[in-house]
Design an enzyme around this catalytic site. Structure first.
Site, PDB file in Angstrom:
ATOM      1  N   ASN A   9       0.872  -1.187   0.000  1.00 57.84           N
ATOM      2  CA  ASN A   9       0.000   0.000   0.000  1.00 57.84           C
ATOM      3  C   ASN A   9       0.904   1.230   0.000  1.00 57.84           C
ATOM      4  OD1 ASN A   9      -1.828   2.043   0.496  1.00 57.84           O
ATOM      5  ND2 ASN A   9      -2.341   1.383   2.584  1.00 57.84           N
ATOM      6  N   GLU A 180      -5.201  -5.130  10.925  1.00 60.93           N
ATOM      7  CA  GLU A 180      -4.227  -4.062  11.093  1.00 60.93           C
ATOM      8  C   GLU A 180      -4.497  -3.318  12.393  1.00 60.93           C
ATOM      9  OE1 GLU A 180      -2.303  -2.897   7.118  1.00 60.93           O
ATOM     10  OE2 GLU A 180      -3.964  -1.548   7.506  1.00 60.93           O
TER      11      GLU A 180
HETATM   12  P1  PGA Z   1       2.844   0.414   7.686  1.00 62.19           P
HETATM   13  O1  PGA Z   1       1.369   0.575   7.115  1.00 62.19           O
HETATM   14  O2  PGA Z   1       3.403  -0.857   7.098  1.00 62.19           O
HETATM   15  O3  PGA Z   1       3.576   1.631   7.212  1.00 62.19           O
HETATM   16  O4  PGA Z   1       2.727   0.332   9.164  1.00 62.19           O
HETATM   17  C1  PGA Z   1       0.533  -0.546   6.940  1.00 62.19           C
HETATM   18  C2  PGA Z   1      -0.779  -0.110   6.372  1.00 62.19           C
HETATM   19  O5  PGA Z   1      -1.197   1.020   6.636  1.00 62.19           O
HETATM   20  O6  PGA Z   1      -1.423  -0.857   5.643  1.00 62.19           O
END
Ligand code: PGA
Length: 263
Positions: A9, A180
């Protein structure tokens, strides 16, 4: 075993030239690992060029959000029909940032309400994506306060039930859920692998209750939140974790390739 899936992402990062350079630098390594499904979710302005760059590989292109109507007077929105036309196959829905829940506050607190979406709008988005045969990647997860108060499971159950209301299990064969924890996103505070595995298994058990056991068995559950090459191996070894949704680390082509390799 469900096929592993790693989703990058990119959030609001990369111009077209930067996106092109990033894909050119990881595509050889990543496409060599054809046993792992890979999806990259660039900002909408780069979808076309990224799709061209990955078109002869197994890497797929996803979007970061969508609106639920096909067309109309909705300034600034992008419809599932447009995503389909642009060659997108997947779409993230209900990310904690679009819900207005930030692990590390990136915007002034007074502007958080600009980002808010509800389980109801998420439900509309899922239905619209499924209508166009696009694969939703639904994000769920608790904030620090909710975890401290022991509400992790209740929050996740409510998010799943709200998002899936009125959707027939038969439509969800390719559906993906990402656990998450909000406090782990962009903060460097990765969830302990055993705990991440436990909550991902909980997600699968709720899906089995809400849908049916056979469909839930096929739904991949990813972990997301400060996934790095250094911790990806431990996370992906956990029973119940089928891969990762990677934010910050997906912007670094070598780091992203290493994460794909460890899946
Ligand atoms: P991060 O974000 O890997 O930068 O913690 C994960 C996400 O928001 O899907």
């Amino acid at each position: 075993m469900r096929t592993r899936l790693v989703v990058g992402n990119w959030k609001m990062n990369f111009t077209e030239a930067e996106a092109t350079a990033a894909v050119q630098s990881f595509i050889k390594m990543v496409s060599a690992k054809s046993t792992v499904d890979v999806v990259v979710c660039p900002p909408a302005t780069c979808i076309h060029s990224v799709r061209e760059l990955v078109k002869d590989t197994h890497v797929k292109v996803g979007a970061q959000d969508v609106f639920w109507e096909d067309a109309g007077a909705f300034t600034g929105r992008i419809s599932p029909r447009m995503l389909d036309d642009a060659g997108v196959t997947h779409c993230i829905v209900g990310h904690s940032e679009t819900r207005g829940r930030f692990g590390k506050l990136e915007v002034p607190a007074s502007t958080v309400s600009t980002f808010v979406e509800t389980n109801e709008t998420i439900n509309l988005k899922l239905k619209a994506l499924l209508f166009h045969a696009l694969i939703p990647i639904l994000c769920v997860g608790e904030t620090t306060e909710e975890r401290k108060e022991g509400f992790t499971e209740a929050v996740i159950r409510e998010q799943l039930a709200g998002a899936l209301a009125g959707i027939d299990a038969s439509e969800l064969y390719f559906f993906v859920v990402a656990y998450e924890p909000v406090w782990a996103i962009g903060t460097g505070n990765t969830c302990e692998p055993e705990e991440a595995g436990r909550v991902c298994r909980f997600v699968s058990s709720v899906l089995a209750e809400l849908l049916d056991a056979d469909v839930a068995e096929n739904i991949r559950v990813l972990y997301g939140g400060s996934v790095r090459a250094a911790n990806a191996g431990d996370l992906f070894q956990q029973d119940g974790i089928d891969g990762g949704l990677v934010g910050g680390a997906s912007l670094d082509p070598l780091e992203f390739s290493r994460i794909v390799m460890s899946a």
